[in-house]
Design a protein around this motif. Structure first.
Motif, short mmCIF file in Angstrom:
data_model
loop_
_atom_site.label_atom_id
_atom_site.label_comp_id
_atom_site.label_asym_id
_atom_site.label_seq_id
_atom_site.Cartn_x
_atom_site.Cartn_y
_atom_site.Cartn_z
N UNK A 65 73.04 -2.24 -73.98
CA UNK A 65 72.07 -1.22 -74.37
C UNK A 65 71.89 -1.22 -75.87
N UNK A 66 70.66 -1.30 -76.27
CA UNK A 66 70.33 -1.27 -77.69
C UNK A 66 70.20 0.16 -78.15
N UNK A 70 68.36 7.95 -62.21
CA UNK A 70 66.97 7.84 -62.66
C UNK A 70 66.52 9.09 -63.40
N UNK A 71 67.37 10.10 -63.51
CA UNK A 71 67.02 11.34 -64.17
C UNK A 71 67.20 11.28 -65.67
N UNK A 72 66.33 11.99 -66.40
CA UNK A 72 66.42 12.03 -67.85
C UNK A 72 66.14 10.70 -68.49
N UNK A 73 65.19 9.95 -67.92
CA UNK A 73 64.88 8.60 -68.38
C UNK A 73 63.38 8.42 -68.53
N UNK A 74 63.00 7.33 -69.18
CA UNK A 74 61.66 6.78 -69.05
C UNK A 74 61.82 5.49 -68.25
N UNK A 75 61.21 5.44 -67.09
CA UNK A 75 61.31 4.30 -66.21
C UNK A 75 60.23 3.28 -66.55
N UNK A 76 60.53 2.02 -66.28
CA UNK A 76 59.56 0.92 -66.44
C UNK A 76 59.71 0.04 -65.21
N UNK A 77 58.70 0.06 -64.34
CA UNK A 77 58.81 -0.60 -63.06
C UNK A 77 57.57 -1.43 -62.76
N UNK A 78 57.71 -2.33 -61.77
CA UNK A 78 56.56 -3.10 -61.29
C UNK A 78 55.74 -2.23 -60.35
N UNK A 79 54.60 -2.74 -59.93
CA UNK A 79 53.75 -1.99 -59.00
C UNK A 79 54.34 -1.95 -57.60
N UNK A 80 55.45 -2.66 -57.38
CA UNK A 80 56.19 -2.55 -56.13
C UNK A 80 57.42 -1.66 -56.26
N UNK A 81 57.62 -1.08 -57.44
CA UNK A 81 58.72 -0.15 -57.64
C UNK A 81 60.03 -0.78 -58.06
N UNK A 82 60.03 -2.06 -58.38
CA UNK A 82 61.25 -2.73 -58.81
C UNK A 82 61.41 -2.62 -60.34
N UNK A 83 62.64 -2.81 -60.81
CA UNK A 83 62.87 -2.80 -62.25
C UNK A 83 62.05 -3.90 -62.92
N UNK A 84 61.34 -3.55 -63.97
CA UNK A 84 60.52 -4.53 -64.67
C UNK A 84 61.40 -5.52 -65.43
N UNK A 110 66.74 -2.76 -69.89
CA UNK A 110 68.17 -2.78 -70.23
C UNK A 110 69.04 -2.91 -68.99
N UNK A 111 69.89 -3.91 -68.96
CA UNK A 111 70.81 -4.09 -67.85
C UNK A 111 70.15 -4.37 -66.52
N UNK A 112 68.86 -4.70 -66.53
CA UNK A 112 68.15 -4.95 -65.28
C UNK A 112 67.90 -3.71 -64.45
N UNK A 113 68.07 -2.54 -65.06
CA UNK A 113 67.88 -1.27 -64.36
C UNK A 113 66.41 -0.84 -64.40
N UNK A 129 65.23 1.81 -65.68
CA UNK A 129 64.86 2.64 -66.84
C UNK A 129 64.73 1.81 -68.12
N UNK A 130 63.90 2.35 -69.02
CA UNK A 130 63.57 1.74 -70.30
C UNK A 130 64.29 2.43 -71.45
N UNK A 131 64.44 3.76 -71.35
CA UNK A 131 65.18 4.55 -72.34
C UNK A 131 65.86 5.70 -71.62
N UNK A 132 66.86 6.29 -72.28
CA UNK A 132 67.64 7.35 -71.65
C UNK A 132 67.90 8.48 -72.63
N UNK A 133 68.63 9.51 -72.17
CA UNK A 133 68.97 10.63 -73.04
C UNK A 133 67.83 11.60 -73.22
N UNK A 134 66.97 11.72 -72.20
CA UNK A 134 65.84 12.65 -72.26
C UNK A 134 66.14 13.88 -71.40
N UNK A 135 65.56 15.00 -71.79
CA UNK A 135 65.74 16.24 -71.02
C UNK A 135 64.66 16.41 -69.98
N UNK A 136 63.39 16.29 -70.40
CA UNK A 136 62.28 16.49 -69.46
C UNK A 136 61.02 15.90 -70.09
N UNK A 137 60.73 14.65 -69.77
CA UNK A 137 59.59 13.95 -70.35
C UNK A 137 58.35 14.20 -69.50
#
Length: 391
Positions: free
Chosen positions: A2-3, A217-231, A235-238, A240-248
């Protein structure tokens, strides 16, 4: 791996407030505030003086006269009225738009001043902050005739793909589920990035540890394909794209730079510049904290002046719709940095503001949110306003 990023305390953060308000939990805009006095001209609020320490800026009272700001916003027309708790808004290539109604679970089409129902999303379980939320149109539409909807089900939040042909919805398919769900902190915004992947802002579902849990998957910004898989490249093939969010609830792109608006708890709401793998601090940080390994916001507001939901990018500015704050903020940005002072427009004129989107004609479409049980309903609410931008 994780960067992470650290912004030093000498970096200026903006505090925008008229009063140091105490609020229990900003949530979806906190308790309803009064309509106040109508203000027809924008107001700006100076940021705090840069400090060489990591201490939080102090509050500053807003200016009482309109500044010679870089943009001027004008409500040119009312696009639609009588919409029930509008939440998601997405434009189609023919310049018509789809809007979701949070509580009715309906999606409506707006074209030529007419509002028509195109269908409902199944299995939606509305609550005080949950229900039918964000919408996005497939970037290859109509060759891929899909729209995407974020919604609250009985036990979780989900993202579904629906076929949209001949102004009707069909073939609903859940592509991602298991996003933490509660009556509060559901996130809900969807946005396709220039990379063709679908980004989704989530909330912690009222359970703070979710935001730092790499397996949630909570408190994150997700980045996924149009089939719902990790893009690819996440980070880590998960998923999500970023974490540590309360309510985006706000996502917007300026080219490849992603910005996100986030509800604070009871002190600071945030505008963040998002970097892959970065940790935005919740629950250890709310607003500018200068904590090692955590990324500070590029701007912050008292919860009474913001409680932000949707954001849009246009003409060098992030435009941020505010619920409890009952105003539209214009924040000049470039390359993930704030480049000037935010301006507030339409303060207390239209009540709670939920969603703002850049329209194909260069204007902004702005929705109110006064029929959600937390605002003062006005004749014609809820409505969509067309706002023009000039300099």
């Amino acid at each position: 791996m994780v960067k992470t990023m650290v912004r030093q305390g000498s970096r200026t953060a903006v505090v925008v407030t008229a009063l140091a308000l105490a609020a229990a939990c900003s949530g979806d805009g906190g308790e309803p505030s009064g309509s106040g006095t109508s203000a027809t001209s924008p107001s700006s609020t100076p940021s705090s003086t840069p400090s060489p320490t990591n201490s939080r800026p102090t509050s500053a009272a807003p200016a009482t006269t309109a500044p010679a700001g870089p943009v001027k916003l004008t409500v040119a027309s009312t696009v639609a009225t009588g919409i029930e708790v509008p939440w998601g808004l997405a434009f189609l290539p023919d310049q018509s738009a789809l809007v979701s109604e949070r509580d009715s679970t309906k999606i409506k089409r707006i074209a030529g001043g007419r509002v028509t129902e195109v269908g409902e999303v199944d299995d939606v379980d509305p609550s005080s902050e949950g229900g039918l939320l964000g919408l996005a149109v497939d970037p290859q539409y109509p060759s891929r005739p899909y729209i995407y909807a974020y919604y609250s089900a009985g036990d979780d939040n989900r993202i579904a793909r629906l076929t949209y042909r001949d102004n009707r919805l069909s073939d609903q398919q859940v592509i991602l589920d298991g996003i933490p769900q509660a009556s509060i902190h559901n996130g809900g915004r969807l946005r396709f990035g220039p990379d063709g992947f679908l980004y989704a802002g989530t909330g912690d579902g009222g359970d703070r540890p979710n935001s730092q849990d790499d397996g949630s998957l909570g408190g994150k910004i997700l980045r996924i394909t149009t089939d719902g898989k990790a893009a690819p490249g996440n980070p880590g093939g998960r998923p999500w794209f970023s974490k540590g969010h309360r309510n985006v609830q706000g996502l917007a792109f300026d080219r490849n730079q992603l910005y996100a608006a986030e509800f604070g708890q009871n002190t600071w709401d945030e505008l963040n510049a998002i970097t892959s793998g970065a940790n935005y601090g919740w629950p250890a940080a709310e607003g500018v904290e200068g904590l090692d390994g955590m990324t500070d916001p590029i701007a912050q507001w008292r919860t009474g002046d913001a409680s932000p939901s949707g954001i849009a990018f246009a003409q060098g500015h992030v435009f941020m719709a505010s619920l409890r704050g009952e105003r539209l903020w214009a924040i000049p940005v470039a390359g993930g940095k704030r480049t000037g002072e935010p301006q507030a427009f339409f303060t207390n004129e239209f009540g709670r503001l939920r969603t703002v989107e850049a329209a194909p004609d260069g204007s902004l479409w702005l929705t109110t949110s006064n029929t959600d049980g937390r605002g003062d309903t006005r004749n014609g609410d809820d409505r969509i306003l067309r706002v023009t931008i000039s300099r």
